[in-house]
Design a protein around this motif. Structure first.
Motif, PDB file in Angstrom:
ATOM      1  N   TYR A  70       0.852  -1.184   0.000  1.00  0.00           N
ATOM      2  CA  TYR A  70       0.000   0.000   0.000  1.00  0.00           C
ATOM      3  C   TYR A  70       0.883   1.227   0.000  1.00  0.00           C
ATOM      4  CZ  TYR A  70      -3.477  -3.367   1.708  1.00  0.00           C
ATOM      5  OH  TYR A  70      -4.288  -4.435   1.866  1.00  0.00           O
ATOM      6  N   THR A  71       0.411   2.262  -0.707  1.00  0.00           N
ATOM      7  CA  THR A  71       1.159   3.523  -0.789  1.00  0.00           C
ATOM      8  C   THR A  71       0.417   4.600  -0.023  1.00  0.00           C
ATOM      9  OG1 THR A  71       2.016   2.938  -2.963  1.00  0.00           O
ATOM     10  CG2 THR A  71       2.163   5.253  -2.305  1.00  0.00           C
ATOM     11  N   TYR A  72       1.140   5.234   0.942  1.00  0.00           N
ATOM     12  CA  TYR A  72       0.515   6.291   1.733  1.00  0.00           C
ATOM     13  C   TYR A  72       0.219   7.509   0.833  1.00  0.00           C
ATOM     14  CZ  TYR A  72       1.616   4.101   6.206  1.00  0.00           C
ATOM     15  OH  TYR A  72       1.679   3.271   7.283  1.00  0.00           O
ATOM     16  N   THR A  73      -0.937   8.146   1.115  1.00  0.00           N
ATOM     17  CA  THR A  73      -1.214   9.413   0.449  1.00  0.00           C
ATOM     18  C   THR A  73      -0.274  10.471   1.005  1.00  0.00           C
ATOM     19  OG1 THR A  73      -2.850  10.057   2.069  1.00  0.00           O
ATOM     20  CG2 THR A  73      -3.645   8.785   0.181  1.00  0.00           C
ATOM     21  N   GLN A  74      -0.149  11.571   0.298  1.00  0.00           N
ATOM     22  CA  GLN A  74       0.799  12.608   0.692  1.00  0.00           C
ATOM     23  C   GLN A  74       0.518  13.121   2.101  1.00  0.00           C
ATOM     24  OE1 GLN A  74       3.540  13.555  -0.942  1.00  0.00           O
ATOM     25  NE2 GLN A  74       4.040  14.762   0.872  1.00  0.00           N
ATOM     26  N   ASP A  75      -0.800  13.305   2.426  1.00  0.00           N
ATOM     27  CA  ASP A  75      -1.164  13.829   3.754  1.00  0.00           C
ATOM     28  C   ASP A  75      -0.655  12.925   4.858  1.00  0.00           C
ATOM     29  OD1 ASP A  75      -4.425  15.123   2.713  1.00  0.00           O
ATOM     30  OD2 ASP A  75      -2.383  15.954   2.557  1.00  0.00           O
ATOM     31  N   TYR A  76      -0.717  11.624   4.671  1.00  0.00           N
ATOM     32  CA  TYR A  76      -0.338  10.682   5.728  1.00  0.00           C
ATOM     33  C   TYR A  76       1.151  10.368   5.721  1.00  0.00           C
ATOM     34  CZ  TYR A  76      -5.055   9.937   7.272  1.00  0.00           C
ATOM     35  OH  TYR A  76      -6.279  10.112   7.820  1.00  0.00           O
ATOM     36  N   THR A  77       1.808  10.557   4.583  1.00  0.00           N
ATOM     37  CA  THR A  77       3.261  10.302   4.538  1.00  0.00           C
ATOM     38  C   THR A  77       3.988  11.153   5.559  1.00  0.00           C
ATOM     39  OG1 THR A  77       3.155   9.749   2.211  1.00  0.00           O
ATOM     40  CG2 THR A  77       5.323  10.341   3.097  1.00  0.00           C
ATOM     41  N   ASP A  78       3.572  12.407   5.685  1.00  0.00           N
ATOM     42  CA  ASP A  78       4.288  13.352   6.556  1.00  0.00           C
ATOM     43  C   ASP A  78       3.862  13.257   8.012  1.00  0.00           C
ATOM     44  OD1 ASP A  78       4.069  15.826   3.917  1.00  0.00           O
ATOM     45  OD2 ASP A  78       5.603  14.305   4.315  1.00  0.00           O
ATOM     46  N   THR A  79       2.725  12.619   8.287  1.00  0.00           N
ATOM     47  CA  THR A  79       2.191  12.699   9.652  1.00  0.00           C
ATOM     48  C   THR A  79       2.198  11.379  10.403  1.00  0.00           C
ATOM     49  OG1 THR A  79      -0.043  12.379   8.789  1.00  0.00           O
ATOM     50  CG2 THR A  79       0.704  14.649   9.105  1.00  0.00           C
ATOM     51  N   VAL A  80       2.090  10.235   9.757  1.00  0.00           N
ATOM     52  CA  VAL A  80       1.910   8.989  10.508  1.00  0.00           C
ATOM     53  C   VAL A  80       3.063   8.008  10.354  1.00  0.00           C
ATOM     54  CG1 VAL A  80      -0.579   9.211  10.342  1.00  0.00           C
ATOM     55  CG2 VAL A  80       0.618   7.803   8.680  1.00  0.00           C
ATOM     56  N   ILE A  81       3.806   8.106   9.234  1.00  0.00           N
ATOM     57  CA  ILE A  81       4.904   7.142   9.067  1.00  0.00           C
ATOM     58  C   ILE A  81       5.912   7.315  10.194  1.00  0.00           C
ATOM     59  CG2 ILE A  81       6.846   6.480   7.613  1.00  0.00           C
ATOM     60  CD1 ILE A  81       5.181   6.991   5.211  1.00  0.00           C
ATOM     61  N   HIS A  82       6.270   6.233  10.825  1.00  0.00           N
ATOM     62  CA  HIS A  82       7.257   6.174  11.914  1.00  0.00           C
ATOM     63  C   HIS A  82       6.809   6.882  13.189  1.00  0.00           C
ATOM     64  CE1 HIS A  82      10.059   4.104   9.425  1.00  0.00           C
ATOM     65  NE2 HIS A  82      10.167   5.100   8.555  1.00  0.00           N
ATOM     66  N   GLN A  83       5.506   7.259  13.293  1.00  0.00           N
ATOM     67  CA  GLN A  83       4.990   7.706  14.596  1.00  0.00           C
ATOM     68  C   GLN A  83       4.712   6.442  15.423  1.00  0.00           C
ATOM     69  OE1 GLN A  83       4.906  10.894  15.509  1.00  0.00           O
ATOM     70  NE2 GLN A  83       5.827  11.250  13.502  1.00  0.00           N
ATOM     71  N   PRO A  84       5.071   6.408  16.690  1.00  0.00           N
ATOM     72  CA  PRO A  84       4.842   5.187  17.481  1.00  0.00           C
ATOM     73  C   PRO A  84       3.392   4.710  17.419  1.00  0.00           C
ATOM     74  CG  PRO A  84       6.238   6.714  18.702  1.00  0.00           C
ATOM     75  CD  PRO A  84       5.779   7.440  17.474  1.00  0.00           C
ATOM     76  N   VAL A  85       2.440   5.655  17.529  1.00  0.00           N
ATOM     77  CA  VAL A  85       1.028   5.285  17.509  1.00  0.00           C
ATOM     78  C   VAL A  85       0.304   6.183  16.503  1.00  0.00           C
ATOM     79  CG1 VAL A  85      -1.098   5.075  18.853  1.00  0.00           C
ATOM     80  CG2 VAL A  85       1.111   4.573  19.930  1.00  0.00           C
ATOM     81  N   ALA A  86      -0.493   5.583  15.644  1.00  0.00           N
ATOM     82  CA  ALA A  86      -1.302   6.350  14.693  1.00  0.00           C
ATOM     83  C   ALA A  86      -2.668   5.691  14.580  1.00  0.00           C
ATOM     84  CB  ALA A  86      -0.616   6.418  13.331  1.00  0.00           C
ATOM     85  N   ILE A  87      -3.693   6.504  14.225  1.00  0.00           N
ATOM     86  CA  ILE A  87      -5.068   5.993  14.088  1.00  0.00           C
ATOM     87  C   ILE A  87      -5.604   6.459  12.731  1.00  0.00           C
ATOM     88  CG2 ILE A  87      -7.365   5.925  15.109  1.00  0.00           C
ATOM     89  CD1 ILE A  87      -6.069   6.878  17.746  1.00  0.00           C
ATOM     90  N   TYR A  88      -5.950   5.531  11.876  1.00  0.00           N
ATOM     91  CA  TYR A  88      -6.519   5.879  10.582  1.00  0.00           C
ATOM     92  C   TYR A  88      -7.107   4.620   9.948  1.00  0.00           C
ATOM     93  CZ  TYR A  88      -1.813   4.289   9.237  1.00  0.00           C
ATOM     94  OH  TYR A  88      -0.641   3.605   9.105  1.00  0.00           O
ATOM     95  N   SER A  89      -7.878   4.851   8.887  1.00  0.00           N
ATOM     96  CA  SER A  89      -8.433   3.731   8.127  1.00  0.00           C
ATOM     97  C   SER A  89      -7.634   3.588   6.838  1.00  0.00           C
ATOM     98  CB  SER A  89      -9.910   3.994   7.807  1.00  0.00           C
ATOM     99  OG  SER A  89     -10.025   5.119   6.933  1.00  0.00           O
ATOM    100  N   PHE A  90      -7.786   2.439   6.200  1.00  0.00           N
ATOM    101  CA  PHE A  90      -7.093   2.205   4.936  1.00  0.00           C
ATOM    102  C   PHE A  90      -7.562   3.187   3.873  1.00  0.00           C
ATOM    103  CE2 PHE A  90      -4.633  -1.849   4.955  1.00  0.00           C
ATOM    104  CZ  PHE A  90      -4.659  -2.026   6.335  1.00  0.00           C
ATOM    105  N   SER A  91      -8.854   3.562   3.932  1.00  0.00           N
ATOM    106  CA  SER A  91      -9.368   4.481   2.913  1.00  0.00           C
ATOM    107  C   SER A  91      -8.742   5.858   3.077  1.00  0.00           C
ATOM    108  CB  SER A  91     -10.896   4.567   3.017  1.00  0.00           C
ATOM    109  OG  SER A  91     -11.276   5.080   4.292  1.00  0.00           O
TER     110      SER A  91
END
Length: 862
Positions: free
Chosen positions: A115-136
């Motif tokens: 899966y490829t992260y959208t631009q918005d999520y690339t900067d905010t959730v990758i490598h954060q210890p805890v993140a909350i989101y859906s696949f959509s």
């Protein structure tokens, strides 16, 4: 006085009436605002508790996953494979992980799908210890279910957010909807009906919440504050609580948002009205009943205070007047005379207080008018103990004191003697054992990592002899200060007993490597000489360590901890290669073996299992064997490979050396009698324990006379190190023995802290140069110079010299040239039995089949 009492009664009644009116008015004036404020306060408390539970659960689950992944990596295993293998048993509250993945740049591979992260999520959730989101949201795929993602390095695990948070939120005291948002109000998860609104503040605006209030709310949230507001939420009057979550989970700064309906909140506050009515009734009854009683008490107290002030203010008791906050207002004449410089005290907190109960505050003690003791330092060495009794007065208290120095001072003195070392003023062995018991009584602390460490200053007694006891005491103080400095920053307590033994109790340390690092640190400190009275003292320490691990040992208590630590210390002291030892079970096995050896040694004494071996002493000048040193040997085959020194030291520790020494004297004197025809003398080593025994001189003379030996046929050898600390006790006994006809040999001369005082004051006939100086004679100029110096010095003061450990002819030639005629060592022969010794005499002295050649100086021509 009566006028004062009357005024007091009027004031009391007036105050009572006013208070009753105020209580009634307060109740009738309670508004909805008060209930709302109380409700908000309760919601903040409840919401904070729920948030803490979420923080704790997330932290626990994340740390457990981190440990698993790091463990797999450390074992060179693939974390993804191993995690999927345990997926069914790896529980997150009441659910399992739904999947695991590996991040690569802006993509993540989960179960073979990338899966490829959208631009918005690339900067905010990758490598954060805890993140909350859906696949959509993150990958633009058709899966709207919100998940919680844990990221450990490049590895990711995720699970269902609703199941996880619903489990925790079910513990809330009031039913509520909830959401998880960031500090910029982006909603990551919500429990209420789904809609397209992504920002929490948009819900507030839809409910008509004022924009300027939203601005205040924004600031509070950015400041990480817990806030509860009132607003319409999706058409319902609600209370909305915002509670900051742990910032370590994400740089998004999560907030828990709880939405309570107004009906539910206010119904939970119905108890407040009932409480106020009940409180009003209780206060009314209590005040009505207590009015007359309190009036009488206050009247009597006032009379007592006035009488006490008149009687004692200028008399013997020490009196201090303070206000309600403890500030000192005045002293009486007795106190000023006692203290002199009383201006140094502005507040009772400036006093050195000794309370009855350690955890009790002085303010409470004074408020309850309980006695307490103050220590005043008068001059340099004088300490005065004053016991004060607080008496309440108008505007504060009178502290009326009595001098109890005679009682309390003696108690502290005896306590210090029992619990502190008198030289270093450090807690002693009694304190250590008390603290160990406290440690074991603390069930939580004993489960943590704790260590007991002891170190001993090797040969400290020699410092006492060379520099004097006062210098030795200063050396101990300097040592204690060095150790205290080295312990700064460590959770440890320092103890001192037996003069030169220091013990450190490390409590609740992060890991046992802390102790290893500290050992390295203190050894580096003692690598440098200690300066004392312009002398540079090389300090050699030995360290024993016992890690207090309750799960590791079947029997573990304060006594076993101490014994195991000392066992490790003794093992370190016996080692010539290691500075420190950490206790393990093998040391106990060594101790058990030594216990068996001790039993066998006692049986050996009973069964006469000791014989004497004779090592020859050869005189290069007359080219003959002129004597033998009698060395004791134990014939028990179990200890055939053990050094005799081991059982001798054990016998000295257990006082069995007296009996062994008696056996050695009989055996040696009998051999000496049998060898009288060969004109050789026999020398025998005397233990320090023997010579210090009462009646030793008479016993030796009695055995000597029993065998009818010739005078000067026996030499008694004492070691130089034995003289440390026992010089005066030994010298008179040696003079008596020498006067009777024994020769005295000073063994191992030149090692340790040698002192020429021995040569001047001791009644000795012969110096024996230690093997340590002989072994390197051929290559070490210093050793040759020392041997030459000792030989020359001995001859100049009329003493004979024997060189020990001569193993070859070159060494023999060097010592002979240095002026030492008599040698002992393997060049002539090792220790042998009596019959072999006679054969050596036959070969060297009679048949001349063996000889030692030395180059003699050429005689001057006449």
């Amino acid at each position: 006085m009566k006028q004062y009492t009357f005024k007091l009664a009027i004031a009391f009644i007036f105050t009572y009436v006013l208070l009753m009116v105020a209580v009634v008015f307060a109740y009738t004036s309670i508004s909805q605002n008060f209930i709302i404020d109380q409700a908000k306060s309760n919601l903040i408390g409840s919401g904070t508790t729920i948030t803490n539970r979420i923080n704790a659960q997330l932290g626990f689950d994340y740390d457990r996953l981190t440990d698993l992944i790091n463990g797999y990596i450390g074992n060179t295993q693939d974390p993804i494979t191993e995690l999927y293998a345990q997926q069914d048993t790896l529980m997150i509250q009441n659910q399992t992980y739904l999947g695991f993945g590996l991040i690569n740049n802006n993509t993540i591979s989960i179960n073979g799908i990338t899966y490829t992260y959208t631009q918005d999520y690339t900067d905010t959730v990758i490598h954060q210890p805890v993140a909350i989101y859906s696949f959509s949201q993150a990958f633009s795929v058709s899966n709207n279910t919100p998940y919680v993602f844990f990221s450990v390095g490049d590895y990711v695990a995720y699970f269902d957010a609703k199941t996880y948070f619903d489990e925790i939120l079910s513990l809330s005291m009031i039913d509520s909807e909830y959401a998880i948002m960031s500090s910029n109000n982006t909603i990551f998860y919500k429990s209420f009906a789904d809609s397209q609104i992504r920002f929490l503040y948009d819900y507030l605006r839809a409910g008509g919440y004022p924009e300027h209030q939203i601005d205040y709310l924004k600031q509070d949230i950015l400041d990480q504050k817990s806030v509860v507001i009132q607003s319409l939420f999706e058409g319902t009057s609600s209370y909305i609580g915002f509670y900051p979550m742990n910032t370590v989970f994400s740089n998004e700064d999560f907030y828990l948002v709880q939405i309570y309906t107004e009906v539910n909140v206010l119904s939970s506050m119905a108890y407040l009205t009932n409480i106020l009515w009940a409180l009003f009734l209780v206060i009314f009854i209590l005040f009505a009943v207590a009015m007359l009683v309190l009036y009488k008490i206050l009247e009597n107290k006032s009379n007592d205070i006035e009488n006490a002030k008149l009687t004692h203010y200028y008399s013997k008791p020490y009196i201090i007047k303070i206000n309600h906050k403890g500030k000192i207002k005045s002293y009486n004449k007795s106190f000023k005379k006692l203290l002199g410089d009383y201006d140094i005290y502005d507040h009772v907190d400036d006093f050195k207080i000794k309370l009855e109960e350690e955890n009790e505050s002085l303010a409470n003690v004074i408020g309850q008018q309980k006695s307490f003791t103050v220590l005043f330092e008068i001059g340099v060495d004088k300490v005065v103990y004053i016991r004060f009794i607080p008496v309440k007065t108008a505007g504060g208290y009178l502290l009326i004191g009595n001098d109890i120095t005679g009682i309390e001072g003696k108690f502290d003195e005896y306590k210090n003697l029992a619990l502190y070392d008198k030289i270093t003023n450090l807690p002693n062995l009694n304190s250590l054992k008390q603290d160990l018991q406290v440690l074991f009584d603390d069930r939580e602390l004993i489960e943590k990592k704790n260590t007991l460490l002891a170190f001993d200053i090797v040969q400290f007694s020699k410092i006492n002899l060379l520099l004097g006891e006062k210098s030795g005491e200063r050396f101990l103080v300097i040592t204690s200060e060095l150790v205290k400095q080295a312990l700064e920053g460590y959770p440890a307590s320092l103890y001192n007993f037996d003069s030169d033994v220091f013990v450190i109790l490390f409590k609740d340390i992060e890991n046992f490597n802390w102790v290893n690092r500290w050992i390295t640190k203190i050894l580096q400190v003692f690598d440098k000489p200690v300066t004392l009275d312009k002398n540079f003292i090389e300090v050699n320490v030995k360290i024993g360590v016992f890690h207090i691990e309750k799960d590791r040992y079947e029997i573990l208590n304060p006594d076993t901890c101490f014994d195991n630590m000392m066992l490790a210390l003794n093992h370190a002291k016996e080692s010539t290669q290691h500075k420190s030892f950490v206790y393990d079970v093998s040391l106990s096995m060594v101790a058990s073996r030594e216990q068996r050896m001790e039993i066998d040694l006692a049986n050996g004494i009973k069964n006469q299992e000791f014989v004497m071996a004779l090592q020859p002493q050869y005189n290069n000048q007359v080219e003959k064997i002129t004597g033998f040193e009698a060395l004791i040997r134990w014939t028990n085959p179990k200890y055939a490979n053990e050094s005799p020194l081991k059982f001798i030291q054990m016998a000295e520790r257990n006082n069995m050396i007296i009996d062994i020494g008696r056996i050695a004297l009989h055996e040696t004197f009998q051999i000496a009698k049998e060898m009288e025809p060969y004109d050789v003398h026999i020398s025998i080593n005397i233990s320090p324990v023997q010579i210090l025994q009462a009646g030793f001189v008479n016993e030796v003379i009695s055995i000597f006379e029993q065998y009818e030996l010739k005078k000067h046929s026996i030499s008694l050898e004492i070691t130089e190190t034995f003289l440390i600390g026992s010089f005066e006790l030994v010298i008179n006994k040696l003079k008596l023995l020498q006067k009777y006809g024994f020769d005295i040999h000073l063994d191992d001369f030149g090692t340790g802290y040698s002192s020429l005082q021995y040569l001047r004051d001791l009644p000795i006939n012969t110096i024996k140069i230690d093997r340590a100086f002989i072994i390197n004679l051929e290559t070490d100029a210093h050793s040759r110079a020392i041997v030459s110096m000792i030989s020359s010095l001995a001859k100049n003061i009329g003493l004979n010299v024997i060189s020990e450990g001569v193993e070859n002819e070159k060494q023999n030639q060097i010592v002979f040239k240095a002026g030492c005629d008599v040698i002992q060592g393997y060049l002539i022969g090792q220790a042998v039995n009596k019959n072999e010794a006679i054969k050596l005499i036959q070969a060297y002295n009679i048949d001349k089949t063996k000889q030692v050649s030395v180059q003699r100086p050429a005689k001057a021509k006449s």
